[in-house]
Scaffold this active site. Structure first.
Site, short mmCIF file in Angstrom:
data_model
loop_
_atom_site.label_atom_id
_atom_site.label_comp_id
_atom_site.label_asym_id
_atom_site.label_seq_id
_atom_site.Cartn_x
_atom_site.Cartn_y
_atom_site.Cartn_z
NE ARG A 76 -2.41 0.66 3.68
CZ ARG A 76 -3.15 1.06 4.70
NH1 ARG A 76 -4.45 1.04 4.59
NH2 ARG A 76 -2.62 1.47 5.81
CB THR A 107 -2.01 7.24 -2.97
OG1 THR A 107 -1.40 5.93 -3.12
CG2 THR A 107 -1.10 8.29 -3.60
CG ASP A 143 2.75 -2.49 9.33
OD1 ASP A 143 2.93 -3.67 8.94
OD2 ASP A 143 2.84 -1.52 8.57
#
Ligand code: PRP
Ligand code: URA
Length: 214
Positions: free
Chosen positions: A109, A113, A205
Site C-alpha cells: 500500500r 495514497t 502493522d
C-alpha cells in the site's frame, strides 16, 4: 452466518479464535508469539471455512476389512497470501490442508495514497474449477484485497474467498462494491480507520509485527 451489517461478511466468533486474537492485538506480544498466533488463528479459520468442502466415497482396506470412507472431492484448494503479511497465515492452513497449492500476490500500500501497488503475481496455471482463499490479516481500505481479487479473476479464478483476521467496515464495504461475489471471512470487524488508513483498535502493522521490521 452473514453479519447483520454486511451480507458479504462472516465473523468467526469461536472462543479460541477470539482468545488468540486478543493476545495478537496486545502491543507487548513479541514477534515470535505474534507469528505463532497468526498461524494458529489462520488454522482455526481454515477449519471453519472448509466445513462445506464436497466429499466423495473412497474404498479403504482397514487391517480387518474393506469399507467405504470419504475423501475431499475436486481440485486442490489454492491459498493466495498477499505479500507480505498474508505469508504468516499459510503454514497454519497447510498443516490442515497439506495438499493445498500456494499462489502469491505481491502488493503493498502506497503510504501517501493508500493505493495498492502490484509487484508480483504467480498462481497455478490450471485455476479453473479451483477454490481460491486469499489470505491477508488486515482488510483496511480494502484496496489491496480488491486488487488481489481482480488479478485472480483476470487469471481465470471463479471461486474466490478472502480470509482476514481484522476487517474494517470501509474495507468490507469496498469489497462488497467491487467484488460482491467474494465472501469475506474475518475474526473481527473493528470500528474504523484512522487518518493513515490503520484499523482501530486493530493490531498495528501486521507485516512489521510478523517480520520484526520495526
Ligand atoms: C497491509 C496489509 C494489507 C494491506 C491492507 O500490507 O497486510 O495487505 O496493508 O490495507 P488496505 O486494505 O488499505 O489495502 P502493507 O501494504 O503494509 O504491505 P506489507 O504486508 O508488505 O507490509
Ligand atoms: N495494514 C496493517 O498492517 N494494519 C492496518 O491497520 C492497516 C493496514
Amino acid at each position: 452466518m452473514a453479519h447483520p451489517r454486511f451480507p458479504n461478511l462472516t465473523v468467526l466468533d469461536h472462543p479460541l479464535i477470539q482468545h488468540k486474537l486478543s493476545l495478537l492485538r496486545d502491543r507487548r506480544t513479541t514477534t515470535r508469539d505474534f507469528t505463532g498466533l497468526v498461524g494458529e488463528i489462520a488454522m482455526l479459520m481454515a477449519y471453519e471455512v472448509t466445513k462445506d468442502l464436497p466429499l466423495e466415497p473412497v474404498v479403504v482396506e482397514t487391517p480387518l476389512e474393506r469399507m467405504t470412507g470419504a475423501q475431499v472431492a475436486g481440485k486442490k484448494l489454492v491459498l493466495v497470501p498477499i505479500l507480505r503479511a498474508g505469508l504468516g497465515m499459510v503454514d497454519g492452513i497447510r498443516q490442515l490442508v497439506p495438499s493445498a497449492r500456494v499462489g502469491h500476490i505481491g502488493l503493498y500500500r502506497d503510504e501517501a495514497t493508500l493505493q495498492p501497488v502490484h509487484y508480483y503475481f504467480k498462481i497455478p496455471k490450471d485455476g479453473e474449477g479451483r477454490d481460491f482463499l486469499v489470505l491477508d490479516p488486515m482488510l483496511a481500505t480494502g484496496g489491496s484485497a480488491a486488487a488481489a481479487c481482480t488479478a485472480l479473476k483476470e487469471a481465470g479464478a471463479q471461486r474466490v474467498r478472502l480470509l482476514s483476521l481484522v476487517a474494517a467496515p470501509a474495507g468490507v464495504q469496498h469489497l462488497l462494491d467491487t467484488h460482491p461475489d467474494v465472501p469475506v471471512v474475518a475474526a473481527a470487524l473493528d470500528r474504523e480507520l484512522n487518518a493513515h488508513g490503520y484499523i482501530l483498535p486493530g493490531l498495528g502493522d501486521a507485516g512489521d509485527r510478523l517480520f520484526g521490521t520495526r
